[in-house]
Design a protein around this motif. Structure first.
Motif, short mmCIF file in Angstrom:
data_model
loop_
_atom_site.label_atom_id
_atom_site.label_comp_id
_atom_site.label_asym_id
_atom_site.label_seq_id
_atom_site.Cartn_x
_atom_site.Cartn_y
_atom_site.Cartn_z
N LEU A 34 5.26 3.68 11.20
CA LEU A 34 5.94 2.74 12.09
C LEU A 34 4.97 1.94 12.94
O LEU A 34 5.32 0.90 13.47
N THR A 35 3.76 2.44 13.12
CA THR A 35 2.76 1.76 13.93
C THR A 35 1.41 1.79 13.22
O THR A 35 1.21 2.53 12.27
N GLY A 36 0.49 0.98 13.72
CA GLY A 36 -0.87 0.98 13.20
C GLY A 36 -1.06 0.04 12.03
O GLY A 36 -0.15 -0.70 11.65
N SER A 39 1.53 0.00 9.17
CA SER A 39 2.93 -0.13 9.58
C SER A 39 3.70 -1.01 8.60
O SER A 39 3.23 -2.07 8.18
N GLY A 40 4.89 -0.55 8.23
CA GLY A 40 5.76 -1.33 7.36
C GLY A 40 5.47 -1.20 5.89
O GLY A 40 6.14 -1.84 5.07
N ASP A 174 12.40 -4.31 -2.23
CA ASP A 174 10.99 -4.66 -2.27
C ASP A 174 10.32 -4.23 -0.98
O ASP A 174 10.97 -4.13 0.06
N CYS A 175 9.05 -3.94 -1.08
CA CYS A 175 8.25 -3.55 0.07
C CYS A 175 6.79 -3.79 -0.27
O CYS A 175 6.46 -4.15 -1.39
N VAL A 183 -2.52 10.03 3.59
CA VAL A 183 -1.37 9.64 4.40
C VAL A 183 -1.44 10.47 5.66
O VAL A 183 -1.50 11.69 5.61
N GLN A 184 -1.45 9.82 6.82
CA GLN A 184 -1.59 10.51 8.09
C GLN A 184 -0.25 10.70 8.75
O GLN A 184 0.59 9.91 8.74
#
Length: 184
Positions: A34-36, A39-40, A174-175, A183-184
């Motif tokens: 969600l952040t960093g 994100s997305g 789509d993304c 993955v953190q």
């Protein structure tokens, strides 16, 4: 001692009566920061195995608005389509470089059809039916870092109570996807 291969499951979902063609989607374990800087994106660790679940829900109560409730669905075909992003913007004498066509091992093209083979589980609470098709295979994520636009298309047939034939629908999502060290 070898490192354990991380499994990521992509879960896409639809409501049998939705008008839109877009899937909802999520991943398990959660792989969408969600952040960093990531994100997305759907963040995939190098060498991970990507599984897939398609979840369909529908109201099972017959009514004037719902004369033929969903009783299940069958996946007819599905595929990922990948678009590599720029890896390096060229300025003479450097060339512009792109990531490979696909983030998946042994996939040399942008269209990645998934082999048939899904296991189905269904449950109903008397108001709503939930059907989950789990792909019996997986895609292996490559070992090189990179970024892609990822689309997923599914053609399916929704079975409806009392209908002589199923209702054919095409759903997609789509993304952006990123392959990274961890993955953190």
């Amino acid at each position: 001692m070898s490192k354990a291969i991380q499994a990521i499951t992509l879960l896409v979902g639809f409501d049998a009566d939705q008008r839109a063609e877009k899937f909802t989607w999520d991943s398990s374990p959660d792989s969408t920061p969600l952040t960093g800087p990531h994100s997305g994106t759907l963040l995939l660790p190098k060498g991970a195995q990507l599984g897939l679940k398609v979840k369909g829900v529908g109201d099972v109560r017959k009514s004037a608005d719902n004369p033929q409730p969903m009783s299940g669905f069958t996946i007819k075909e599905c595929c990922f389509i990948t678009q590599p992003m720029i890896a390096q913007i060229g300025q003479p004498p450097l060339k512009t470089l792109f990531f490979p066509a696909s983030p998946f091992l042994n996939c040399k093209t942008a269209c990645v059809p998934l082999a048939p083979g899904f296991s189905t589980a269904a449950v109903s609470d008397g108001n709503q039916i939930t059907v989950i098709d789990t792909w019996d295979s997986h895609l292996s994520v490559g070992t090189a870092a990179g970024r892609w636009t990822l689309q997923f298309f599914v053609t399916l047939e929704i079975a409806r109570e009392g209908a002589a034939q199923g209702e054919q629908r095409v759903f997609n999502f789509d993304c952006e996807v990123e392959v990274a060290d961890a993955v953190q």
